[in-house]
Design an enzyme around this catalytic site. Sequence first.
Site, PDB file in Angstrom:
ATOM      1  N   SER A  23       0.834  -1.208   0.000  1.00 23.90           N
ATOM      2  CA  SER A  23       0.000   0.000   0.000  1.00 23.90           C
ATOM      3  C   SER A  23       0.865   1.252   0.000  1.00 23.90           C
ATOM      4  CB  SER A  23      -0.958   0.010   1.196  1.00 23.90           C
ATOM      5  OG  SER A  23      -0.258  -0.108   2.415  1.00 23.90           O
ATOM      6  N   ASN A 110      -2.830  -1.981  13.248  1.00 22.16           N
ATOM      7  CA  ASN A 110      -4.270  -1.794  13.068  1.00 22.16           C
ATOM      8  C   ASN A 110      -4.770  -0.498  13.719  1.00 22.16           C
ATOM      9  OD1 ASN A 110      -3.981  -4.201  11.828  1.00 22.16           O
ATOM     10  ND2 ASN A 110      -5.003  -5.437  13.401  1.00 22.16           N
ATOM     11  N   THR A 155     -38.284  26.655 -12.275  1.00 22.54           N
ATOM     12  CA  THR A 155     -38.491  25.290 -11.804  1.00 22.54           C
ATOM     13  C   THR A 155     -38.718  24.466 -13.063  1.00 22.54           C
ATOM     14  OG1 THR A 155     -40.887  25.505 -11.600  1.00 22.54           O
ATOM     15  CG2 THR A 155     -39.599  26.063  -9.648  1.00 22.54           C
ATOM     16  N   HIS A 156     -38.244  23.245 -13.056  1.00 21.54           N
ATOM     17  CA  HIS A 156     -38.302  22.401 -14.258  1.00 21.54           C
ATOM     18  C   HIS A 156     -37.605  23.067 -15.436  1.00 21.54           C
ATOM     19  CE1 HIS A 156     -41.607  20.320 -12.077  1.00 21.54           C
ATOM     20  NE2 HIS A 156     -41.962  21.546 -11.771  1.00 21.54           N
ATOM     21  N   SER A 277     -12.028  25.007 -29.482  1.00 22.40           N
ATOM     22  CA  SER A 277     -12.238  23.743 -30.168  1.00 22.40           C
ATOM     23  C   SER A 277     -11.141  23.549 -31.199  1.00 22.40           C
ATOM     24  CB  SER A 277     -13.608  23.766 -30.853  1.00 22.40           C
ATOM     25  OG  SER A 277     -13.607  22.892 -31.977  1.00 22.40           O
ATOM     26  N   LYS A 283     -15.587  28.559 -31.189  1.00 24.49           N
ATOM     27  CA  LYS A 283     -16.064  27.963 -29.947  1.00 24.49           C
ATOM     28  C   LYS A 283     -15.363  28.467 -28.695  1.00 24.49           C
ATOM     29  CE  LYS A 283     -18.017  24.128 -29.638  1.00 24.49           C
ATOM     30  NZ  LYS A 283     -19.264  23.657 -29.105  1.00 24.49           N
ATOM     31  N   ASN A 285     -15.675  26.793 -24.898  1.00 19.95           N
ATOM     32  CA  ASN A 285     -16.358  25.725 -24.178  1.00 19.95           C
ATOM     33  C   ASN A 285     -16.134  25.818 -22.668  1.00 19.95           C
ATOM     34  OD1 ASN A 285     -17.286  24.580 -26.586  1.00 19.95           O
ATOM     35  ND2 ASN A 285     -15.367  23.446 -26.847  1.00 19.95           N
ATOM     36  N   GLU A 290     -17.511  21.698 -16.858  1.00 17.86           N
ATOM     37  CA  GLU A 290     -17.904  20.325 -17.221  1.00 17.86           C
ATOM     38  C   GLU A 290     -17.064  19.301 -16.464  1.00 17.86           C
ATOM     39  OE1 GLU A 290     -19.343  20.415 -21.781  1.00 17.86           O
ATOM     40  OE2 GLU A 290     -17.392  21.287 -21.425  1.00 17.86           O
ATOM     41  N   GLN A 322      -7.345  -2.083   3.916  1.00 25.86           N
ATOM     42  CA  GLN A 322      -6.257  -1.312   3.303  1.00 25.86           C
ATOM     43  C   GLN A 322      -6.755  -0.481   2.111  1.00 25.86           C
ATOM     44  OE1 GLN A 322      -2.226  -3.042   2.817  1.00 25.86           O
ATOM     45  NE2 GLN A 322      -2.637  -3.010   0.631  1.00 25.86           N
ATOM     46  N   LYS A 325      -8.174   3.673   1.896  1.00 28.95           N
ATOM     47  CA  LYS A 325      -7.460   4.926   1.625  1.00 28.95           C
ATOM     48  C   LYS A 325      -7.649   5.390   0.190  1.00 28.95           C
ATOM     49  CE  LYS A 325      -4.316   3.004   4.753  1.00 28.95           C
ATOM     50  NZ  LYS A 325      -5.216   1.826   4.661  1.00 28.95           N
TER      51      LYS A 325
HETATM   52  N1  ARG Z   1      -0.993  -1.803   5.004  1.00 29.65           N
HETATM   53  C1  ARG Z   1      -2.047  -2.114   5.917  1.00 29.65           C
HETATM   54  C2  ARG Z   1      -3.201  -1.131   5.783  1.00 29.65           C
HETATM   55  O1  ARG Z   1      -2.998  -0.082   5.283  1.00 29.65           O
HETATM   56  C3  ARG Z   1      -1.561  -2.108   7.298  1.00 29.65           C
HETATM   57  C4  ARG Z   1      -2.389  -2.902   8.259  1.00 29.65           C
HETATM   58  C5  ARG Z   1      -1.674  -4.042   8.651  1.00 29.65           C
HETATM   59  N2  ARG Z   1      -2.312  -4.884   9.588  1.00 29.65           N
HETATM   60  C6  ARG Z   1      -2.280  -6.194   9.375  1.00 29.65           C
HETATM   61  N3  ARG Z   1      -2.772  -6.911  10.302  1.00 29.65           N
HETATM   62  N4  ARG Z   1      -1.751  -6.699   8.296  1.00 29.65           N
HETATM   63  O2  ARG Z   1      -4.320  -1.388   6.175  1.00 29.65           O
END
Ligand code: ARG
Length: 458
Positions: A23, A110, A155-156, A277, A283, A285, A290, A322, A325
């Site tokens: 990660s 963790n 509206t609409h 464009s 043009k 744009n 957008e 993991q 993120k």
């Molecule tokens: N790379 C992991 C994460 O971002 C770390 C967590 C690790 N914990 C584990 N028990 N492997 O979630």
Amino acid sequence: MAKAWGGRFQQDTDPRVEAFTESISFDSRLFEVDVRGSKAHATMLAAVGLISSDERDQICHTLDEIKDEIAAGNFPFKAELEDIHMHIESALIQRVGDVGRKLHTGRSRNDQVSTDLKLYVRDAIDELDELLLNCQLAFLERCDKDAGVVLPGYTHLQRAQPVQAAHYWLAYCEKFHRDRDRLSDCRRRVNVSPLGAAALAGSSLPIDRQMTADLLGFDSVAGNSLDISSDRDYLAEFVFAMSLISAHLCTWCEEWIIWFTTEFGFIKLPDAYTTGSSIMPQKRNPDVLELIRGKSARVMASVPQLLILMKSLPMAYNRDLQEDKLAMFTAFDTVKACLELTPAIVAGAELQRDQIASRIEDGFLDATALMEYLIKKGVPMRTGHGTVGALVAKCENEKRRLKDLSLEELQAACDLISDDVYSVLGTENAMKALQSFGSGGEKPVADRVAHWKVVLAE
Ligand code: ARG
């Protein structure tokens, strides 16, 4: 490659598994919060006697060094060290040996991951709050610039009733304010410390969770170690709050894209925020608008992405988490980039006053004002609705406007009408007649402009 913490393994990890499970390619951006969390943890370990104060100082000093190197781009990342937490810890051990091997006492990755994420999200919320405020200020500033301009309210997407242009601008102030409010509400739940839940069950060591919470500026300490390791509610809430910001930005973009068409011609977007464009020389744009609208897909997709990730996970930590993120970082980066561009576009656009004024009497924007005039004369609302509807049909047939009807013609429809009726007919009069709190009339809008000037100055 030999495993980083591999005492119990006999085989090295398949390099494809390292590449598959890493990660670091997306969590390296947590380095600053990771060091913050580790320094607080080391400080606590020293305070409760699990390490000495010398060891604490060595750890904290070296963590800062590592942080500076990462910030300067002088730090090598490698997939076999999986994530930012292991990179920093192993660099620490490399530099200070056994002292570094003590840092992870009484915690696990963790609770460390969740602590880092919460610190990151807390900062992100504060950043978004500032950006949203800038958007509000940009719309508020337009109110003075466009004072007196009357726009059709729709509206609409059908012409409905006239409002002050500033009424539109303040509508966005309101939406962004709720966004800020939602973020600050989310922040309360973010700001509860996970640190010390360790892997899933807490620790037999005399760690002081209150102390790390205080050091990191958390309001309180989360009370169940199992819950902590699995809790990503705060990320789901955060990405939802960002999705609503995106939805609000989309409303604005959509509206201005329509207003920027030749058919509407209500607004001119600044050259710096439009593109040409490759084939059609004439043009201009509204690509930026957008793309703000288009990129909202990534933000909104993060909500189901996180919910799907969280559903069907048993307690406590599972490696699936993991992936959390990716969803949050994508949403945050996207919303942030959109909000950074918004104020300049808002400030640089020009209402096309002549074009707006040339058609402002179209579409019977004063019909509701006439109906309310009848109500004030004692006509039941539904009866007035029918009377005005018939007058509108007559005008449509004869290609005329309500304000061009003679008093005799109006009285033929309802004999309670007298010549004061002309004070509500016509778009400008109909707008001025609006006076309820929060409406688009002159006085209520001026009151709200004053309100927002006070609120946003705080
Ligand atoms: N790379 C992991 C994460 O971002 C770390 C967590 C690790 N914990 C584990 N028990 N492997 O979630």
